[in-house]
Design an enzyme around this catalytic site. Structure first.
Site, short mmCIF file in Angstrom:
data_model
loop_
_atom_site.label_atom_id
_atom_site.label_comp_id
_atom_site.label_asym_id
_atom_site.label_seq_id
_atom_site.Cartn_x
_atom_site.Cartn_y
_atom_site.Cartn_z
N ARG A 61 21.58 11.72 13.46
CA ARG A 61 20.55 12.53 12.80
C ARG A 61 20.55 12.36 11.28
O ARG A 61 19.55 12.63 10.62
CB ARG A 61 20.80 13.99 13.22
N TYR A 101 2.62 27.85 19.24
CA TYR A 101 2.76 27.00 18.05
C TYR A 101 1.39 26.59 17.52
O TYR A 101 1.15 26.58 16.32
CB TYR A 101 3.62 25.77 18.37
N ARG A 130 22.65 19.48 17.81
CA ARG A 130 23.53 19.63 16.66
C ARG A 130 24.95 20.07 16.98
O ARG A 130 25.82 20.01 16.12
CB ARG A 130 22.90 20.60 15.66
N ASP A 143 10.97 17.00 21.98
CA ASP A 143 10.73 18.42 21.69
C ASP A 143 9.50 18.85 22.47
O ASP A 143 8.70 18.01 22.88
CB ASP A 143 10.53 18.64 20.18
O1 CP3 Z 1 19.22 18.54 24.88
C1 CP3 Z 1 18.12 18.99 24.55
O2 CP3 Z 1 17.65 19.93 25.17
C2 CP3 Z 1 17.42 18.39 23.38
C3 CP3 Z 1 15.96 18.13 23.57
C4 CP3 Z 1 15.08 19.30 23.16
C5 CP3 Z 1 14.69 19.61 21.81
N1 CP3 Z 1 13.79 20.64 21.87
C6 CP3 Z 1 15.10 18.90 20.58
C7 CP3 Z 1 15.10 19.61 19.27
C8 CP3 Z 1 14.46 20.21 24.00
C9 CP3 Z 1 14.56 20.34 25.52
C10 CP3 Z 1 13.65 21.05 23.17
C11 CP3 Z 1 12.79 22.11 23.71
C12 CP3 Z 1 12.19 23.09 22.80
N2 CP3 Z 1 11.78 22.94 21.51
C13 CP3 Z 1 11.84 24.39 23.22
C14 CP3 Z 1 12.04 24.95 24.61
C15 CP3 Z 1 13.48 25.32 24.82
C16 CP3 Z 1 13.87 26.57 24.11
O3 CP3 Z 1 14.82 26.49 23.30
O4 CP3 Z 1 13.26 27.61 24.36
C17 CP3 Z 1 11.25 25.04 22.11
C18 CP3 Z 1 10.74 26.46 22.07
C19 CP3 Z 1 11.20 24.10 21.04
C20 CP3 Z 1 10.65 24.32 19.67
C21 CP3 Z 1 11.65 24.04 18.61
N3 CP3 Z 1 12.05 22.78 18.23
C22 CP3 Z 1 12.33 24.98 17.79
C23 CP3 Z 1 12.16 26.49 17.87
C24 CP3 Z 1 13.15 24.25 16.93
C25 CP3 Z 1 14.01 24.80 15.79
C26 CP3 Z 1 15.25 25.42 16.24
C27 CP3 Z 1 16.33 24.42 16.50
O5 CP3 Z 1 16.95 24.52 17.54
O6 CP3 Z 1 16.56 23.56 15.65
C28 CP3 Z 1 12.99 22.88 17.24
C29 CP3 Z 1 13.65 21.73 16.61
C30 CP3 Z 1 14.47 20.85 17.50
N4 CP3 Z 1 14.14 20.45 18.77
C31 CP3 Z 1 15.70 20.23 17.14
C32 CP3 Z 1 16.10 19.44 18.24
C33 CP3 Z 1 17.31 18.56 18.34
C34 CP3 Z 1 16.43 20.38 15.79
C35 CP3 Z 1 15.70 19.78 14.66
C36 CP3 Z 1 16.17 18.45 14.20
O7 CP3 Z 1 17.23 17.93 14.60
O8 CP3 Z 1 15.43 17.89 13.38
#
Ligand code: CP3
Length: 357
Positions: free
Chosen positions: A52, A163, A43, A88
């Protein structure tokens, strides 16, 4: 290196960014410190927000061309030294038969959380081609286009269990921490299945072309060393035995892990992640001088540039110009972060010169 990994000798010298990350991960000398950012595709980038608007995260991961495009956006805009596959940590859940959704600004939410051995037994064995075929195709597309190495990734079994058992985002994951003590046999069979699934998932990513892998144990810092040693570490050792054979550099990442670093390093990983709560030189000593990745506080990027610059130079000076440091944030890029600040930070890391102690 396995036949599927990109041997360093084959990497072209056309772009100086090509092999810095892989070399640093293997503790080899580099021209300048490599840098990439966890959650760099997301984002904070206007071009991501535009995509998105008409496609959800799950839809992006099921469309190889779109997934490749989103993965490469930060490589183009920010000049980082590695790409990370856009997915993710919950992406493989559907292949295990777990229904979930990713709620905007909340995160993954599981429809029917795991509460018993019977629930664990309902999980399906993970078949990568069936479960994540389009993602593997995206990896091939990214490799054909990317000037920098591609990092594949997966969640670590404990963090995935947070989770699956708590059912959604939580600060402390209390149900997961109770489950491992109240139902130890069910915990072990859940860990066993998640280790096997993760090894299969990461192997498939490497076969498709990922040149390194990172395992995110994002929430393991909530455990004390006793619980980690007893309920998590044996499974992490088994995970690393499996992915250590893939022939690509591996990174072991966690947050709030200052008290666990020594055990995490013993469990495995070529590179160990450091968040911002420990000085880089102290963290490096705790992991037996292994390569480290980190360790800037992501919240600093929302504040004055002078603080970002001073802290970055401090981290780089603690790294002391020795091989084996990949610059990164201690956790993911916050969504409010200005992409221009990320770009400026990449330039700062690339132009900093260690002047000696
Ligand atoms: O460049 C990148 O790293 C993007 C790829 C990526 C995403 N999630 C996309 C995502 C990666 C490497 C992750 C890893 C991820 N997801 C972790 C491990 C890394 C960390 O931050 O500790 C974890 C714990 C998650 C679980 C998760 N997914 C959470 C807690 C959230 C909500 C918080 C947030 O940042 O939005 C997500 C959603 C998520 N994962 C989004 C994206 C782009 C946003 C939601 C969306 O666009 O619909």
């Amino acid at each position: 290196m396995s036949s599927n990994a990109a041997p360093l000798a084959e990497v072209t010298a056309a772009d100086p960014r090509t092999d810095r990350y892989l070399r640093a991960a293997l503790s080899l000398p580099v021209d300048v410190t490599p840098v990439w950012f966890m959650r760099q595709a997301g984002r904070s980038l206007p071009e991501f927000r535009a995509i998105r608007e008409h496609a959800s995260l799950v839809e992006i991961t099921r469309d190889p061309a779109l997934c490749a495009e989103v993965t490469l956006q930060p490589v183009r805009r920010l000049g980082v030294d590695a790409a990370i596959l856009f997915a993710d940590i919950t992406t493989p859940f559907s292949g295990l038969g777990v229904d979930f959704e990713i709620r905007p600004s909340v995160g993954p939410v599981i429809e029917r959380p795991i509460a018993s051995q019977a629930d664990v037994e309902r999980l399906r064995p993970f078949e990568p081609r069936e479960a994540v075929g389009p993602l593997l195709e995206a990896i091939r597309l990214i490799r054909a286009e990317s000037p920098v190495p591609l990092i594949g990734f997966a969640g670590a079994p404990f963090t995935l269990a947070c989770y699956l058992i708590d059912g959604g985002p939580s600060r402390e994951f209390p149900k997961t921490r109770l489950f491992m003590h109240e139902q130890p046999a069910a915990w072990d069979s859940l860990m066993e299945r998640l280790v096997d699934a993760t090894v299969a998932y990461l192997s498939a990513q490497v076969v498709a072309g990922a040149q390194a892998v990172q395992v995110f144990d994002s929430w393991v810092g909530g455990l004390g060393p006793f619980d980690y040693r007893r309920s998590v570490m044996p499974w992490m050792r088994r995970l690393w035995e499996g992915i250590g054979r893939l022939g690509v550099p591996t990174t072991h990442f966690g947050v709030g892990t200052a008290g666990l670093l020594r055990l995490q390093a013993q469990a495995g990983g070529d590179v160990i992640g450091l968040d911002w709560r420990i000085a880089l030189d102290e963290g490096r000593a705790l992991v037996g001088d292994r390569p480290v990745q980190g360790n800037l506080d992501p919240a600093l990027l929302l504040g004055p540039w002078e603080v970002v610059e001073a802290t970055t130079r401090w981290i780089l000076n603690l790294a002391a110009g020795r091989p084996g440091h990949v610059f990164n944030l201690g956790h993911g890029v916050l969504p409010e972060t200005d992409a221009d600040v990320l770009r400026r930070l990449v330039d700062l890391v690339h132009t900093h010169r260690f002047k000696g102690a």
